[in-house]
Design a protein around this motif. Sequence first.
Motif, mmCIF file in Angstrom:
data_model
loop_
_atom_site.group_PDB
_atom_site.id
_atom_site.type_symbol
_atom_site.label_atom_id
_atom_site.label_comp_id
_atom_site.label_asym_id
_atom_site.label_seq_id
_atom_site.Cartn_x
_atom_site.Cartn_y
_atom_site.Cartn_z
ATOM 1 N N UNK A 282 -8.954 -0.182 -8.308
ATOM 2 C CA UNK A 282 -9.048 0.922 -7.350
ATOM 3 C C UNK A 282 -7.871 1.868 -7.567
ATOM 4 N N UNK A 283 -7.811 2.439 -8.757
ATOM 5 C CA UNK A 283 -6.649 3.227 -9.139
ATOM 6 C C UNK A 283 -6.763 4.667 -8.629
ATOM 7 N N UNK A 284 -6.457 4.843 -7.333
ATOM 8 C CA UNK A 284 -6.383 6.174 -6.747
ATOM 9 C C UNK A 284 -4.944 6.655 -6.874
ATOM 10 N N UNK A 285 -4.743 7.773 -7.540
ATOM 11 C CA UNK A 285 -3.398 8.282 -7.696
ATOM 12 C C UNK A 285 -2.778 8.526 -6.328
ATOM 13 N N UNK A 286 -1.584 7.979 -6.126
ATOM 14 C CA UNK A 286 -0.895 8.112 -4.851
ATOM 15 C C UNK A 286 -1.001 6.873 -3.979
ATOM 16 N N UNK A 287 -1.915 5.956 -4.302
ATOM 17 C CA UNK A 287 -2.057 4.734 -3.503
ATOM 18 C C UNK A 287 -0.811 3.867 -3.664
ATOM 19 N N UNK A 288 -0.466 3.158 -2.600
ATOM 20 C CA UNK A 288 0.713 2.304 -2.617
ATOM 21 C C UNK A 288 0.361 0.880 -2.180
ATOM 22 N N UNK A 289 1.090 -0.054 -2.731
ATOM 23 C CA UNK A 289 0.937 -1.461 -2.395
ATOM 24 C C UNK A 289 2.331 -2.019 -2.120
ATOM 25 N N UNK A 391 -8.015 15.592 3.209
ATOM 26 C CA UNK A 391 -7.146 16.686 3.652
ATOM 27 C C UNK A 391 -6.401 17.327 2.479
ATOM 28 N N UNK A 392 -6.729 16.848 1.261
ATOM 29 C CA UNK A 392 -6.169 17.412 0.034
ATOM 30 C C UNK A 392 -4.641 17.378 0.028
ATOM 31 N N UNK A 393 -4.097 16.254 0.449
ATOM 32 C CA UNK A 393 -2.647 16.109 0.450
ATOM 33 C C UNK A 393 -2.155 15.996 -0.989
ATOM 34 N N UNK A 394 -1.158 16.765 -1.369
ATOM 35 C CA UNK A 394 -0.634 16.683 -2.734
ATOM 36 C C UNK A 394 -0.176 15.273 -3.078
ATOM 37 N N UNK A 395 -0.403 14.880 -4.299
ATOM 38 C CA UNK A 395 -0.040 13.538 -4.740
ATOM 39 C C UNK A 395 1.435 13.248 -4.508
#
Length: 442
Positions: A282-289, A391-395
């Motif tokens: 689930x490689x969504x740019x900006x996702x955090x773990x 909401x199109x938040x910048x990465x």
Amino acid sequence: MIQQISKSIQKEKLFGEADKILLAVSGGIDSVVMLNILSKYPNPMGIAHLNHSLRGEESETDARFVEDLALDYKLPYHYKKIDIKAISDQKKANVSDTGHEERYKFFQNMADTEGYTKIATAHHADDVVESYIMRSMEGAGLQGISGIPRKNGIIIRPLLHVHRDEIIDYASAHGLAYREDSSNQKLDYRRNAIRAIIRPALTKLRPSSDKGIKQAADIAHDTHEALKSLTRVYAEQQFDISDDKVKIPVSSLNFEGSKSVLYYYLTDYGFNRTQVFQILHNQHSGAQFYSKSHTILIDRDMIILEKLNPPHRQTPILINGLGKFNILVNSYLQIKESDSFEMVNDPLVEIIPQRLIDFPLYIRGWQEGDKFRPIGMKGRSKSIQDYLVDIKLPRTEKGRIRLLVDQEDNIIWVLGHRLSDDYRVEDSDQALLRLEYMTDQS
């Protein structure tokens, strides 16, 4: 059997002449036999017993029995009584797992305060077999099914090569008294059911099944250690490793078995197998773990591992009442009472019912899998990841997103963006709270 144990102690270097040994004694046959055998060594020793308070008077009788053993063997007795059921309820955890955790916490505390250099437990060969079956049923990986280590830090298990039948024979031959735990007869405990039903059935199908399972556990252990070593070598060649972060190219994990390689690398940083699967698939740019000590940020074709250092991507911040609280650099949350409901056309301000708030609250970063019900969406749930995309938040800004959550980790507010529908103000609400997310730029 004593000769076998003696050889094991020497071969595995479980303890030496200078070690002071704390014996974990429950009063059952295994620990009583361990006590009898190890008491023949000249090392200074003590006995530790933790009363879990799970079996009423029976637990109290066990404690008195172990205390009498300590007197008989002229050894120091370290005792503690706790309510495991209450602790597990508070943690919302399994009673057995909580008992295991509290037991070892007690042993370690005694070692630290009393100067013990080794802690001996009475695990034996049958425990290895039963653990293998139980962990296999739970879907454990190589580490989970690789048996019980003979030594783990200062924990040692001198009876691990000995089978329960041999322990019973030894106790009988030496006239050793011991306590029978009535809960061992209850088949609603997994290990008891495995011992009473599954193992006899496997032995009937194949008399040497115990030997085969123990061999499989040994192979799993060896393979586990090999993978750990090979993963370190691969990481040094393929990952960009520096003092403050590790950059893992997604392209370096494009092969069969890469999930295990990434898991073996990240497990040292506190990440579990489920998180590793999510990171890879689930490689969504900006996702955090998050683990307890580290964070991972997905940045397009790169997996970035960093240590959690407050205030950057910090562990949850305690909000213990009204007031002003620092969040990130140059950003704050203020909570105060509000006299009346006001329609504020400002995403940095929200009004919520006081009746729904039970302090303490917490502020934390968002994680993969977080969901809430954004106000204005007619009660539909949405993942934080999808909401930030909508909401199109910048990465570059996704890493700064913070959530206000309650004690059950329910999301109250995505700070500066959207309130949860669960915290909307009703007409009848009189006591209100005003939340304001402030920055030096706002």
